[in-house]
Design a protein around this motif. Structure first.
Motif, short mmCIF file in Angstrom:
data_model
loop_
_atom_site.label_atom_id
_atom_site.label_comp_id
_atom_site.label_asym_id
_atom_site.label_seq_id
_atom_site.Cartn_x
_atom_site.Cartn_y
_atom_site.Cartn_z
N GLU A 129 0.82 -1.21 0.00
CA GLU A 129 0.00 0.00 0.00
C GLU A 129 0.86 1.27 0.00
OE1 GLU A 129 -3.31 -0.39 0.14
OE2 GLU A 129 -3.56 -2.45 0.85
N VAL A 130 2.14 1.12 0.30
CA VAL A 130 3.00 2.31 0.33
C VAL A 130 3.85 2.33 -0.94
CG1 VAL A 130 3.06 2.42 2.84
CG2 VAL A 130 4.81 1.09 1.63
N ILE A 160 4.68 6.78 9.17
CA ILE A 160 4.88 6.59 10.62
C ILE A 160 4.93 5.10 10.85
CG2 ILE A 160 3.93 6.99 12.92
CD1 ILE A 160 4.46 9.59 11.52
N TYR A 161 5.96 4.64 11.58
CA TYR A 161 6.05 3.20 11.82
C TYR A 161 6.13 2.91 13.32
CZ TYR A 161 11.10 4.06 12.24
OH TYR A 161 12.32 4.54 12.62
N ILE A 183 4.00 -0.33 9.48
CA ILE A 183 3.76 1.07 9.11
C ILE A 183 2.31 1.37 9.45
CG2 ILE A 183 3.61 2.70 7.19
CD1 ILE A 183 5.85 1.14 5.82
N VAL A 184 2.09 2.37 10.30
CA VAL A 184 0.72 2.60 10.77
C VAL A 184 -0.02 3.65 9.94
CG1 VAL A 184 1.25 1.82 13.10
CG2 VAL A 184 1.45 4.26 12.56
N ALA A 185 0.73 4.59 9.34
CA ALA A 185 0.05 5.65 8.60
C ALA A 185 1.01 6.33 7.64
CB ALA A 185 -0.53 6.69 9.57
N ILE A 186 0.43 6.89 6.57
CA ILE A 186 1.18 7.73 5.64
C ILE A 186 0.90 9.18 6.03
CG2 ILE A 186 1.39 8.41 3.22
CD1 ILE A 186 0.40 5.58 2.47
N VAL A 187 1.95 10.01 6.01
CA VAL A 187 1.79 11.44 6.32
C VAL A 187 1.54 12.18 5.02
CG1 VAL A 187 2.84 13.47 7.37
CG2 VAL A 187 3.40 11.19 8.24
N GLU A 188 0.38 12.81 4.91
CA GLU A 188 0.05 13.56 3.69
C GLU A 188 0.09 15.05 3.96
OE1 GLU A 188 -3.80 11.97 2.52
OE2 GLU A 188 -2.73 10.63 1.16
N GLU A 189 0.44 15.79 2.93
CA GLU A 189 0.54 17.25 3.13
C GLU A 189 -0.63 17.97 2.46
OE1 GLU A 189 4.24 18.87 3.40
OE2 GLU A 189 5.34 17.00 3.34
#
Lengths: 95, 95, 95, 95, 95, 95, 95
Positions: free
Chosen positions: C57-58, C65-66, C89-95
Motif C-alpha cells: 500500500e506504500v 509513521i512506523y 507502518i501505521v500511517a502515511i503522512v500527507e501534506e
C-alpha cells in the motif's frame, strides 16, 4: 452517554448491592467478597472478529461470570465499567 | 499535514477540554482523570489485514474507548496522536 | 548499492533536515524530536508472505509513521536504514 | 562437504574482505563494522513449510541483509555459516 | 530396542569420532567442538501433524544440522539420542 | 476406576521395575535413571481437537518417549499417571 | 442460582467426601490429597468457539481430571466452582 461495544465486545458493570447482615448492619459493596460477577450493560454486534465469525450469546441484563484479569476498565460519567470480549465470559448466572 | 492510516489502523486524538467546577475553578486537561477515551481523526480502508478481512466500524468524529497500552504514539506538527488497530477500540461512546 | 526488500518488507530512511529556529540557530537532526517518521526508500513485491497474501500500500517517497521497536536497522555505504514489514507502518503522512 | 538446506532455509556466510584505507592501512574484517550482511551460499527448495507454501526469492551469490538474532550458527570444516529462514532475510543488496 | 518416531519427529544421534591430531594425539569426542551435527537414526512417517501436512525430507543415515536447544533428549540402552521435529533440522551435510 | 482420556490425550504410566545389579543388590525404581519413558495405559478417541483432525498413532501397551515437562500428573487410587497430548509423545520404543 | 456455561466452557466442582481411616478417624476433605479431580456440574453448548467447531464430550455428573492452573474460580451462594474449557479436561474417571 452510553457505550456501544464493537465486534465481540461486551460492556459489563459490577453490581454493588447493599446487604443487611443478621445483626442489622448494612455492608457496603466493598466489604463483600465480589468475584468476577457482573451485569451485561451492552453487547457488540458480533460478526467477523479477527477473522472468525462470532455469534453473541449474552444479552443485556444477563448476570455473568468473567475471567479474572480480562477486559478494559472504563470510567464514563463517574460510573465504572469493564469491557470484555464475549470469550472472556465463562458463564451466565441463572436464578 | 495529516495522517492517512493503513489497513485496519485508526488515528485517535485524546480530547482535552476545559471544565468548570461548581466552585468556578477551571480544570486543565491534565488535572482530570482521562481514561482511554479519544476522538477518531482518521480511519484506514480496512480490507485484507494480516490475512483477515477487516471491515471498518468506526468513523471520523466518533468518541471511542480503546485498550490501555495499545497503539503507537505519534507527534505531528506539535500535535499528539495515537494510532491503534480497530480491534483495540472496545466501544463507541454515544450521547 | 541499493536495498531490494523481499516480500512485505519496506526500506525506510529517517529524514534529518536542518531547521532554522526563529532566533536563527540551526538545529541539527539529533536535537529535534524525531518520532517514528521516515521516508520510504524501497518497497518489496508483496504477494504470499508467511502464508498470507499481502498487497503493498506504500510507495517510494511516501512519508510514513512506523511502530516503535519494529524493524531491522541496516548500515549500507555509511547510510543508515530501517527495514520494516508493511504491517509495522501505521500511517502515511500527507501534506 | 556442503550444506543442503531444507524447506525455506537459506545458508549464509558473512563476508570478510580486506579493505585498504586511504592512508594505505589494511583493515581486517573484525575491525570493520559488519551489520547483518552476508552472501547466500545455498538455498532450500521451498514448498510447503509449516503448512504454508513458500517460494524461494533469493539465489546463491546474493548479498543479503538478515534480521539480527535470527538463525542457527553452524561450523563446518572450520568455516562458520548461519542458516536462516528466508523470511528472516529482509533485503537483497544490489549494486 | 529401537525408537520409532511419531509424525514429523526424527531421531538423531550425535556422532563422536576419534580424531588423530598432527602430533599424533587422539582427541576424544568431548574435546572437539561439536556443533548441532548429528546422524539421522529414524524418521517419522510425516503426514498430518498439528493440522499441517508434513512430507519428510530426511532419511536414515543423513548427516544433519539441527537448531540449538531443539528436541527431547532420550537415553535408551545406555545410548543417548535426541528427537527433533523435522522443522528443527536446518540442513543436510553432503560430502 | 480407570481414566478415559478426551480428544488427543493419552494416559501414560512410568514403569518402575526392580533390577538386580551384578553384585546382587536390588535397585528400586527411584535409584535408576528414568528418562521420559512410559507405557500407554489409555488412548483418547482423536478426531477434531482444537480445530485440527488428529488420528491416534499409539495404542495401549506401547512403550513411548514423551517430552520433558509435558502433561498433567494424576493420582488415582494411589497410582500415579501422566496425561499428555499425543503430540507430546515423540517416539515409540520397539523391541 | 445456577451457572450456565458459554461455548466450550464446563463448570466443575471439586468433590469433598468424608473418609474413614482404618483406625476410624474421619478425615475432612482438606486433609486428603486432592488432585485435579472434579465433578461436572454444567456443560456449555459447544459449537463455534474461537473459530473452531467444538463438540462437547463430557456430561453432567462425569468425574473428570483437569489441567492444573486452568480455569476461572467462581464463588456462588457460598459454593466454590471452577469453570474450564473442555480442552483443559484431560480425562474422564470411570468406575
Amino acid at each position: 452517554m452510553k457505550l456501544k461495544p464493537l465486534g465481540d465486545k461486551v460492556v459489563l458493570k459490577q453490581m454493588v448491592e447493599e446487604e443487611t447482615t443478621k445483626s442489622g448492619i448494612i455492608l457496603a459493596g466493598a466489604a463483600k467478597e465480589k468475584p468476577q460477577q457482573a451485569e451485561v450493560i451492552a453487547v457488540g454486534p458480533g460478526g467477523m472478529v479477527d477473522g472468525k465469525d462470532v455469534k453473541m450469546e449474552v444479552k443485556v441484563g444477563d448476570q455473568v461470570i468473567y475471567s479474572k484479569y480480562a477486559g478494559t476498565e472504563v470510567k464514563l460519567d463517574g460510573e465504572e465499567y469493564i469491557v470484555v470480549k464475549q470469550n472472556d465470559i465463562v458463564a451466565i448466572v441463572e436464578e
